[in-house]
Motif scaffolding. Sequence first.
Motif, PDB file in Angstrom:
ATOM      1  N   CYS A 271      19.220  29.998  33.515  1.00 18.42           N
ATOM      2  CA  CYS A 271      20.589  30.461  33.221  1.00 18.42           C
ATOM      3  C   CYS A 271      21.232  29.568  32.153  1.00 18.42           C
ATOM      4  O   CYS A 271      21.925  30.057  31.257  1.00 18.42           O
TER       5      CYS A 271
ATOM      6  N   GLY B 261      22.328  34.421  38.946  1.00 16.40           N
ATOM      7  CA  GLY B 261      23.495  35.200  39.365  1.00 16.40           C
ATOM      8  C   GLY B 261      23.973  34.816  40.762  1.00 16.40           C
ATOM      9  O   GLY B 261      24.406  35.679  41.530  1.00 16.40           O
TER      10      GLY B 261
ATOM     11  N   HIS C  88      26.381  34.162  42.731  1.00 17.53           N
ATOM     12  CA  HIS C  88      27.856  34.228  42.734  1.00 17.53           C
ATOM     13  C   HIS C  88      28.517  33.949  44.088  1.00 17.53           C
ATOM     14  O   HIS C  88      29.726  33.839  44.161  1.00 17.53           O
TER      15      HIS C  88
ATOM     16  N   ILE D 288      25.997  30.498  37.617  1.00 15.62           N
ATOM     17  CA  ILE D 288      26.930  31.079  36.630  1.00 15.62           C
ATOM     18  C   ILE D 288      27.861  29.974  36.114  1.00 15.62           C
ATOM     19  O   ILE D 288      27.984  29.745  34.909  1.00 15.62           O
TER      20      ILE D 288
ATOM     21  N   ASP E 240      31.813  40.280  36.947  1.00 15.60           N
ATOM     22  CA  ASP E 240      30.887  40.411  38.071  1.00 15.60           C
ATOM     23  C   ASP E 240      30.895  41.855  38.567  1.00 15.60           C
ATOM     24  O   ASP E 240      31.886  42.315  39.134  1.00 15.60           O
TER      25      ASP E 240
ATOM     26  N   ASP F 245      28.332  43.075  40.576  1.00 13.75           N
ATOM     27  CA  ASP F 245      27.543  43.168  41.801  1.00 13.75           C
ATOM     28  C   ASP F 245      28.388  43.899  42.854  1.00 13.75           C
ATOM     29  O   ASP F 245      29.620  43.863  42.806  1.00 13.75           O
TER      30      ASP F 245
ATOM     31  N   VAL G 112      27.548  39.242  35.676  1.00 15.54           N
ATOM     32  CA  VAL G 112      26.778  39.118  36.916  1.00 15.54           C
ATOM     33  C   VAL G 112      26.317  40.533  37.247  1.00 15.54           C
ATOM     34  O   VAL G 112      27.057  41.341  37.808  1.00 15.54           O
ATOM     35  N   HIS G 113      25.056  40.820  36.839  1.00 18.70           N
ATOM     36  CA  HIS G 113      24.616  42.203  36.657  1.00 18.70           C
ATOM     37  C   HIS G 113      23.898  42.755  37.888  1.00 18.70           C
ATOM     38  O   HIS G 113      22.719  43.150  37.822  1.00 18.70           O
TER      39      HIS G 113
ATOM     40  N   TYR H  79      23.602  38.079  30.461  1.00 19.06           N
ATOM     41  CA  TYR H  79      23.465  38.841  31.706  1.00 19.06           C
ATOM     42  C   TYR H  79      22.560  38.072  32.672  1.00 19.06           C
ATOM     43  O   TYR H  79      21.492  37.594  32.275  1.00 19.06           O
ATOM     44  N   LEU H  80      23.013  37.970  33.937  1.00 20.72           N
ATOM     45  CA  LEU H  80      22.191  37.382  34.994  1.00 20.72           C
ATOM     46  C   LEU H  80      21.924  38.478  36.017  1.00 20.72           C
ATOM     47  O   LEU H  80      22.786  39.322  36.285  1.00 20.72           O
TER      48      LEU H  80
ATOM     49  N   ALA I 239      21.407  38.893  39.421  1.00 22.51           N
ATOM     50  CA  ALA I 239      22.187  39.031  40.668  1.00 22.51           C
ATOM     51  C   ALA I 239      21.526  39.966  41.681  1.00 22.51           C
ATOM     52  O   ALA I 239      20.306  40.106  41.683  1.00 22.51           O
TER      53      ALA I 239
END
Length: 338
Positions: A118, A137, A139, A155, A175, A177, A264-265, A308-309, A311
């Motif tokens: 990340c 991600g 979160h 993140i 975010d 998610d 947070v994808h 983009y992460l 998640a």
Amino acid sequence: MILYHELFDLKLDEYGIEIPMQDDRASKSFDFLRGRYHESQFATPPSLAMPTREDLLLAHGPQFVEKILAKGEDLNQLIIEGFELVDSSGQYNRYNPARAQHPLMNLATTLLLHTGACIQGASVALEHGFAYVLGGGGHHAMSSAPRGFCLVNDIVIAIRKMQQLKKVKTAWVVDVDAHKGDGTAQILKDDPSILTLSIHMANGWPLIGDEVDVNGNLHPWFIPSNIDIPIAAGEEHHYLSKLEDGLQRLKKISNLLPDLVVIVHGSDPYEHDALKSTEPLKLTIEQMKERDMLLYNFFEHLRLPQLYLMAGGYGADVWRIHAQFLDEICYKKIGARK
Ligand SMILES: [Zn+2]
């Protein structure tokens, strides 16, 4: 540029953990893209660097960080806590240690590899304008505790590392998610340099139970993001317009445009996500693509670097969500498919 390594796969079943997180979500997406484009055109190999103590301290308290780095029984306990492997009566929950092939702390090593990626992904995004890490991600991770399958908040660590390196002054975390980005909101509540938006299930985990504790203090998971967009069950047809409205509000409350956006994808709002707790939010595959292109085009129009992460995303079908988005982006940037 996409960052992927086979070591990113969590392989939860090999630790005796029975959460339906598919091992191959990242690899399936990556293989799909490899079938359509030349790998050198879209991928950059991750350095597999672990975050340092100082990196972890960017988001977490010293006691928590020492437990992680000590790699002993404390770290096993952190994984048990973060993945909710023991219930309130002390019984194993979604966990069968008899089936474990590795100690739980090896899972922590994999999660820390995600964190390293990340950080690298943030640098790549600043350089190329776009980066996608097929992992990360975290979160739900709080400043002093793991939570909701997240050990550390990669993140916040990635953004603050860029701030420390003076590559970034301000950032947004957007975010999408299905679950509220509660850990990110808690860690960043007194940090005006990073603004947060979370669009999530109105009545699903973590927003269940009492909002305040016996002393009248707000539970950390109810701490507001700068912008929260709760979506009630059956309100899916308003999802895209509410997200767009939220992005406009985020822009309005920012003095200046940020230097970096981290998305947070999560793919768990998808209707075929297999985790029971995501049932109240069911977007179709077409709505998921619209969501993703709405985000991409909004930030692209503002010329903001996008990281983009991956998640949350659970079960055999969610890889399609990441793959269809990345296919669209690769096609835009590379052109003709193989
Ligand atoms: Zn989630």
